[in-house]
Design a protein around this motif. Structure first.
Motif, PDB file in Angstrom:
ATOM      1  N   UNK A 188       3.386  -5.032  11.814  1.00  0.00           N
ATOM      2  CA  UNK A 188       3.302  -3.643  12.529  1.00  0.00           C
ATOM      3  C   UNK A 188       2.184  -2.826  11.722  1.00  0.00           C
ATOM      4  N   UNK A 189       2.425  -2.862  10.130  1.00  0.00           N
ATOM      5  CA  UNK A 189       1.663  -2.134   9.317  1.00  0.00           C
ATOM      6  C   UNK A 189       0.205  -2.468   9.257  1.00  0.00           C
ATOM      7  N   UNK A 190      -0.016  -4.011   9.255  1.00  0.00           N
ATOM      8  CA  UNK A 190      -1.522  -4.569   9.199  1.00  0.00           C
ATOM      9  C   UNK A 190      -2.108  -4.221  10.561  1.00  0.00           C
ATOM     10  N   UNK A 191      -1.493  -4.141  11.651  1.00  0.00           N
ATOM     11  CA  UNK A 191      -2.036  -3.972  13.197  1.00  0.00           C
ATOM     12  C   UNK A 191      -2.262  -2.443  13.385  1.00  0.00           C
ATOM     13  N   UNK A 192      -1.067  -1.741  13.087  1.00  0.00           N
ATOM     14  CA  UNK A 192      -0.969  -0.350  13.701  1.00  0.00           C
ATOM     15  C   UNK A 192      -0.931   0.855  12.513  1.00  0.00           C
ATOM     16  N   UNK A 236      -8.754  -1.041   0.697  1.00  0.00           N
ATOM     17  CA  UNK A 236      -8.186   0.160   0.953  1.00  0.00           C
ATOM     18  C   UNK A 236      -6.745   0.110   1.752  1.00  0.00           C
ATOM     19  N   UNK A 237      -5.727   0.857   1.244  1.00  0.00           N
ATOM     20  CA  UNK A 237      -4.692   0.770   2.480  1.00  0.00           C
ATOM     21  C   UNK A 237      -4.018   2.108   2.512  1.00  0.00           C
ATOM     22  N   UNK A 238      -3.646   2.427   3.788  1.00  0.00           N
ATOM     23  CA  UNK A 238      -3.193   3.837   4.129  1.00  0.00           C
ATOM     24  C   UNK A 238      -1.795   4.178   3.537  1.00  0.00           C
ATOM     25  N   UNK A 239      -1.657   5.475   3.828  1.00  0.00           N
ATOM     26  CA  UNK A 239      -0.154   5.961   3.900  1.00  0.00           C
ATOM     27  C   UNK A 239       0.634   5.470   4.937  1.00  0.00           C
ATOM     28  N   UNK A 240       1.969   4.989   4.528  1.00  0.00           N
ATOM     29  CA  UNK A 240       2.604   4.467   5.867  1.00  0.00           C
ATOM     30  C   UNK A 240       4.139   5.229   5.719  1.00  0.00           C
ATOM     31  N   UNK A 255      -0.649   3.639  10.040  1.00  0.00           N
ATOM     32  CA  UNK A 255      -1.625   4.468   9.317  1.00  0.00           C
ATOM     33  C   UNK A 255      -1.169   5.912   9.416  1.00  0.00           C
ATOM     34  N   UNK A 256      -0.615   6.596   8.431  1.00  0.00           N
ATOM     35  CA  UNK A 256      -0.583   8.200   8.478  1.00  0.00           C
ATOM     36  C   UNK A 256      -1.695   8.905   8.009  1.00  0.00           C
ATOM     37  N   UNK A 261      -5.324  -0.275   8.704  1.00  0.00           N
ATOM     38  CA  UNK A 261      -4.940  -1.406   9.481  1.00  0.00           C
ATOM     39  C   UNK A 261      -6.287  -1.935   9.910  1.00  0.00           C
ATOM     40  N   UNK A 262      -6.186  -3.366  10.582  1.00  0.00           N
ATOM     41  CA  UNK A 262      -7.125  -4.159  10.708  1.00  0.00           C
ATOM     42  C   UNK A 262      -7.492  -3.514  12.275  1.00  0.00           C
TER      43      UNK A 262
END
Length: 716
Positions: free
Chosen positions: A632-636, A334-338, A638-639, A707-708
């Motif tokens: 930044x996306x991987x660690x933090x 899964x991946x979030x909105x960004x 998420x919308x 994110x992780x």
């Protein structure tokens, strides 16, 4: 301007631009330029303008004109290098100028004047070199005519035409005569072995102005009578204004106008603070119907359900259904909105008068701006002028039209120039997000650990439809890019896209579908390597024998990272490789866990094959930038949504990597004679899977959702 303006900007503006600006590419190859850019001679200044991109003055100053937007990626240096190399210019005499909006500057890969998709250098690799070569040959002819000699005895070198006798004339001295020479046809291009400017890490031409403060970004624009506007946007996705009470807002000193536009209610004042203060004092009633379906949990569940139904075919090789394997793996990622979170929030200055429309904007799409505004206002395109300022980051977000349309609407309503400025909260909550996405991956390996089949179905919204691009046989290729190109030797491969449109506005985000799909694919091949009891690097390497460019960057990154060397206790490495935008990137991450379980990245080693390197220094900095963006996306990143409301608002709850988190990043460039690929985006996709794979090596826990999260990684 109608109420359709806002909707139109999100769905159809690229189609409009194709109608207005498409098919004009013949202008690039010099004879067919617009009148403003056609060859001429100014007798007072003896200026030589052989085409739309080059201007040579009598004082030997060479101005190279760039039609692409500068958003930090270095096009105001790399594109002039293409021109200057073939022109045989003296680089120290070169200055650069941002082009106006004009079909002569259309992006050959888009058919419109727009900057994105990591296309600038690869799109203009041949056209700009030919433009420079054509001017060079015209200068040689002018010198030969001046001396009355055979042009074969003349050669161009560093801003001069030299004769075999030893005499020479500068380009400036030849400017007047060259302007009357017939345009050279089929000018020869230089052999790459003779390049003197291309392949060099020349200092960026835009750096001095950025250092001394004279560089002009969007919010630096000033014009007579300029007012500032801040907009009250809908707090819930899709909400419309029912009514508003402006009593308290009008009481704020400096407020001049309060007007309703398609995207909300705008407060127009003498300055930003007055406009924002009054905007916050507005009492707006919205049709706030409850939207439980626009909650992150509901969207996630709906996408997972969508995976249970057939999708649109993207790739089908062999026969997955009948494939036999010794071991079968199945995983859901899964991946979030960004959000894009550009450092410079969206802004635009517009002046609408009876004579036409002037727009000043940090835009990636000046040609699209002109086309959309012309069509929506009924003003002829020739009367819509767009000046592109420097951009404080773009990442695809500034290809959208919302901030430009708003500025035009407000200026028309108040009959004055207006500068629209989004607050950071407006920017983060303004949608145009990278789509949320889920994927189900099934893979099989044989008794020797070799892949037998890959079966994948990804569910997400369509950015292509959002941007007005037509689908191909119902398929959004952006939704599956990074998955459908699965490069590993696998006899049976099946990839599908399951469209899902919950009503959240999605958009192109740095590296587009590759940004999430590389995480899915490169994590899953790591799972297959683990199941096969193979080293993740060696496993990939063996399976990439038919993809030498993938393999070369993989091997280089692993070698420079010391893949087989031991690490201190508590650290591990992960690796990933991805092809995107015509380039190949592998990254190795060295990571550990902090006391609270949060990942800590200690080192990133990157290898890139982007074809012929125009400016290695810019390439390295762009890959470093892409790594930080992806990290930044991987660690933090998420919308999240709750009942149609975006929960994040600023960098306190939508953080980016800060200096104390940023690791050393090494970038190694594979020497190549291939045509250039993209550079601005390809460094982003591999970082998330490389980090996730390192954390698996460290903890034995496979994280399949971004994110992780520290809570999913804690070892105790």
């Amino acid at each position: 301007m109608t109420s359709e303006l806002h909707k139109y900007s999100r769905r159809q503006f690229l189609q409009t631009s194709a109608e207005v600006g498409g098919g004009v590419m013949i202008g690039f190859f010099l004879p067919g330029l617009s009148r403003a850019a056609s060859p001429d001679a100014d007798t007072a200044t003896a200026t030589f303008r052989p085409n739309a991109f080059i201007r040579i003055a009598a004082n030997d100053e060479i101005t190279l004109i760039v039609g692409m937007a500068e958003m930090g990626q270095g096009v105001l240096t790399s594109l002039p290098q293409l021109l200057a190399e073939e022109l045989e210019a003296d680089w120290h005499r070169v200055r650069v100028e941002q082009a106006p909006v004009d079909p002569a500057y259309n992006n050959p890969m888009f058919g419109m004047q727009g900057t994105g998709g990591s296309t600038s250098v690869r799109a203009f690799w041949e056209p700009l070199r030919r433009a420079g070569a054509t001017a060079r040959e015209m200068l040689i002819t002018a010198a030969a005519d001046t001396w009355g000699v055979n042009r074969g005895t003349c050669v161009a070198r560093e801003g001069f035409i030299h004769h075999s006798s030893g005499k020479k004339l500068s380009y400036g001295q030849l400017a007047g005569r060259a302007a009357s020479v017939a345009v050279a046809q089929d000018a020869p291009l230089k052999n790459p072995k003779d390049f003197k400017i291309l392949g060099k890490s020349l200092p960026r031409l835009d750096s001095p102005a950025k250092v001394n403060g004279s560089a002009r970004f969007g919010m630096d624009v000033r014009t007579d009578g300029l007012l500032t506007a801040v907009i009250a946007h809908a707090p819930v996705i899709g909400a419309k204004v029912v009514s508003f009470d402006a009593t308290r807002a009008k009481a704020v000193a400096g407020v001049k106008h309060i007007v309703q536009i398609d995207s909300g209610v705008a407060v127009v004042a003498n300055g930003y603070w007055a406009a924002k203060t009054a905007r916050d004092a507005l009492d707006v009633k919205w049709d706030l119907d409850a939207k439980p379906e626009l909650t992150s949990k509901a969207i996630r569940e709906a996408m997972l359900t969508r995976l249970d139904t057939p999708g649109v075919l993207a790739r089908n090789e062999g026969d997955v259904a009948s494939a036999q394997s010794a071991t079968t793996l199945e995983s859901t990622y899964e991946a979030p909105y960004l959000a894009h979170a550009c450092m410079e929030p969206m802004n635009c200055t517009a002046s609408v008068t009876a004579n036409g429309i002037d727009i000043w904007a940090p835009t990636q799409a000046s040609g699209v701006n002109r086309a959309v505004i012309a069509k929506l206002t009924g003003v002829s395109p020739e009367r819509v002028n767009v000046t592109t300022t420097l951009l404080g980051g773009g990442f695809g977000r500034r290809f959208a039209q919302d901030f430009v349309i708003a500025a035009v609407q407000i200026s028309k309503a108040v009959s004055q120039p207006v500068q629209v400025i989004y607050t950071r909260e407006d920017d983060i909550r303004g949608q145009f997000y990278r789509p949320a996405s889920v994927v189900r991956l099934r893979g099989g390996i044989d008794g020797a650990g070799q892949p037998v089949f890959l079966d994948s179905r990804v569910a997400c919204s369509s950015v292509s439809q959002a941007g007005g691009f037509p689908l191909k046989n119902g398929l959004d290729e952006a939704a599956v890019e990074g998955l459908s190109e699965w490069p590993y030797a696998t006899p049976h491969v099946h990839v599908e896209w399951a469209p899902y449109e919950p009503g959240v506005s999605v958009w192109f985000w740095r590296s587009v579908g590759n940004s999430q799909n590389a995480f899915f694919a490169e994590s899953f091949i790591d799972e297959m390597a683990h199941a096969a009891k193979k080293d993740p690097f060696e496993y990939r390497r063996t399976l990439l024998s038919n993809h030498p460019r993938h393999r070369a960057v993989l091997e280089l990154a692993a070698e420079r990272a010391g893949w087989h060397k031991s690490l201190p206790a508590g650290r591990a490495r992960g690796i990933a490789v991805c092809e995107s935008f015509g380039s190949f990137v592998a990254e190795v991450v060295e990571a550990s866990l902090q006391a609270d379980g949060a990942p800590r990245v200690h080192r990133v080693v990157c290898a890139i094959d982007c074809g012929m390197a125009v400016n290695p220094g810019i390439i390295r900095r762009q890959v470093q930038s892409a790594v930080i963006f992806g990290l930044s996306a991987a660690l933090h990143g998420e919308i999240t949504l709750k009942d149609g409301r975006v929960e994040q608002k600023n960098f306190d709850d939508y953080p980016v990597v800060r200096m104390n988190e940023a690791p050393p990043i090494e970038v190694h460039i594979v020497p190549s004679t291939e045509k250039p690929g993209g550079v601005g985006e390809p460094g982003t996709p591999p970082i998330a899977p490389a980090l996730a794979n390192a954390l698996f090596a460290l903890t034995g826990k496979r994280v399949r959702r971004l994110p992780l999260r520290a809570e999913e990684l804690r070892t105790t």
